[in-house]
Design a protein around this motif. Sequence first.
Motif, mmCIF file in Angstrom:
data_model
loop_
_atom_site.group_PDB
_atom_site.id
_atom_site.type_symbol
_atom_site.label_atom_id
_atom_site.label_comp_id
_atom_site.label_asym_id
_atom_site.label_seq_id
_atom_site.Cartn_x
_atom_site.Cartn_y
_atom_site.Cartn_z
ATOM 1 N N SER A 1 34.935 -91.423 59.115
ATOM 2 C CA SER A 1 33.796 -91.352 58.192
ATOM 3 C C SER A 1 34.068 -90.463 56.977
ATOM 4 O O SER A 1 33.596 -90.762 55.872
ATOM 5 N N ALA A 2 34.822 -89.384 57.144
ATOM 6 C CA ALA A 2 35.112 -88.496 56.009
ATOM 7 C C ALA A 2 35.965 -89.223 54.965
ATOM 8 O O ALA A 2 35.701 -89.142 53.764
ATOM 9 N N VAL A 3 36.979 -89.943 55.423
ATOM 10 C CA VAL A 3 37.838 -90.694 54.506
ATOM 11 C C VAL A 3 37.053 -91.853 53.893
ATOM 12 O O VAL A 3 37.178 -92.131 52.691
ATOM 13 N N THR A 4 36.222 -92.511 54.681
ATOM 14 C CA THR A 4 35.397 -93.603 54.155
ATOM 15 C C THR A 4 34.518 -93.102 53.014
ATOM 16 O O THR A 4 34.376 -93.773 51.985
ATOM 17 N N ALA A 5 33.947 -91.914 53.153
ATOM 18 C CA ALA A 5 33.109 -91.344 52.087
ATOM 19 C C ALA A 5 33.942 -91.119 50.822
ATOM 20 O O ALA A 5 33.474 -91.421 49.705
ATOM 21 N N MET A 6 35.142 -90.589 50.959
ATOM 22 C CA MET A 6 36.010 -90.396 49.787
ATOM 23 C C MET A 6 36.344 -91.740 49.145
ATOM 24 O O MET A 6 36.354 -91.872 47.908
ATOM 25 N N CYS A 7 36.616 -92.738 49.976
ATOM 26 C CA CYS A 7 36.964 -94.068 49.450
ATOM 27 C C CYS A 7 35.787 -94.701 48.716
ATOM 28 O O CYS A 7 35.972 -95.376 47.699
ATOM 29 N N ALA B 1 33.989 -101.636 49.936
ATOM 30 C CA ALA B 1 34.172 -100.482 49.055
ATOM 31 C C ALA B 1 35.543 -99.845 49.274
ATOM 32 O O ALA B 1 35.938 -98.963 48.523
ATOM 33 N N LEU B 2 36.278 -100.301 50.284
ATOM 34 C CA LEU B 2 37.600 -99.742 50.581
ATOM 35 C C LEU B 2 38.728 -100.542 49.945
ATOM 36 O O LEU B 2 39.906 -100.178 50.087
ATOM 37 N N LYS C 1 43.762 -86.010 50.368
ATOM 38 C CA LYS C 1 43.057 -86.016 51.662
ATOM 39 C C LYS C 1 42.870 -87.407 52.252
ATOM 40 O O LYS C 1 42.455 -87.534 53.405
ATOM 41 N N ALA C 2 43.157 -88.444 51.473
ATOM 42 C CA ALA C 2 43.121 -89.827 51.961
ATOM 43 C C ALA C 2 44.277 -90.574 51.312
ATOM 44 O O ALA C 2 44.669 -90.263 50.187
ATOM 45 N N TYR C 3 44.830 -91.532 52.036
ATOM 46 C CA TYR C 3 45.911 -92.350 51.494
ATOM 47 C C TYR C 3 45.326 -93.565 50.783
ATOM 48 O O TYR C 3 44.504 -94.280 51.330
ATOM 49 N N VAL C 4 45.763 -93.752 49.548
ATOM 50 C CA VAL C 4 45.355 -94.898 48.741
ATOM 51 C C VAL C 4 46.612 -95.705 48.462
ATOM 52 O O VAL C 4 47.604 -95.167 47.970
ATOM 53 N N GLU C 5 46.569 -96.983 48.784
ATOM 54 C CA GLU C 5 47.722 -97.873 48.618
ATOM 55 C C GLU C 5 47.423 -98.852 47.481
ATOM 56 O O GLU C 5 46.327 -99.400 47.406
ATOM 57 N N LYS D 1 39.579 -87.656 40.679
ATOM 58 C CA LYS D 1 38.150 -87.376 40.755
ATOM 59 C C LYS D 1 37.605 -87.544 42.185
ATOM 60 O O LYS D 1 36.782 -86.759 42.638
ATOM 61 N N ALA D 2 38.057 -88.571 42.887
ATOM 62 C CA ALA D 2 37.439 -88.937 44.163
ATOM 63 C C ALA D 2 38.174 -88.469 45.414
ATOM 64 O O ALA D 2 37.550 -88.295 46.457
ATOM 65 N N ILE D 3 39.482 -88.305 45.327
ATOM 66 C CA ILE D 3 40.270 -87.954 46.518
ATOM 67 C C ILE D 3 40.869 -86.552 46.305
ATOM 68 O O ILE D 3 41.815 -86.398 45.531
#
Length: 166
Positions: A39-45, A69-70, A132-136, A158-160
């Motif tokens: 849920s924490a990573v989902t919020a950042m995404c 949204a991901l 804090k989250a992996y973005v591909e 801004k977001a991650i």
Amino acid sequence: MSSSRHRLLGLPVLAVLIAAAGCSPSDDDATAAVPSPDSAVTAMCRNLDGALPRKLDGLDRRDPRPASALTAGWGSPVIILRCGVLRPPKMIDPKVAEGSDPDAVAGGVNGVDWLMEKQDGGAYRFTTANRKAYVEVSVGKGRDSSAVLVGLAQAVKKAIPEGIAD
């Protein structure tokens, strides 16, 4: 776990290496597997989704299916972004940190660190590092990857938040 284990060290800006790299599927109905992070990573995404540009490298946003949204997409052939993916195995490969793996290079573009992995057919996959989250981001053959990463940098910053993802 030491944060240096995941940190990609002092490698040059990727833009020089990727100026001629390109994109993926060529149809207008692109699909993308939707990640399933906590849920924490989902919020950042979700925050990232709201910060993403409507245009990227001159291409209009055209999100892949299923809608989420991901995931996000631009153009055709489509550039695909997936947020909340798992850490790529090459991210902790010592050969990448040493610069001796020709299919994976680490570096930074406009304040965002990325792992670049060469894919079949001349495509590239980029995964954020030290966030804090992996973005591909998948960018296919013929697309200017440096312009794509520059275009995404502000939204990612801004977001991650910076840090080490679990």
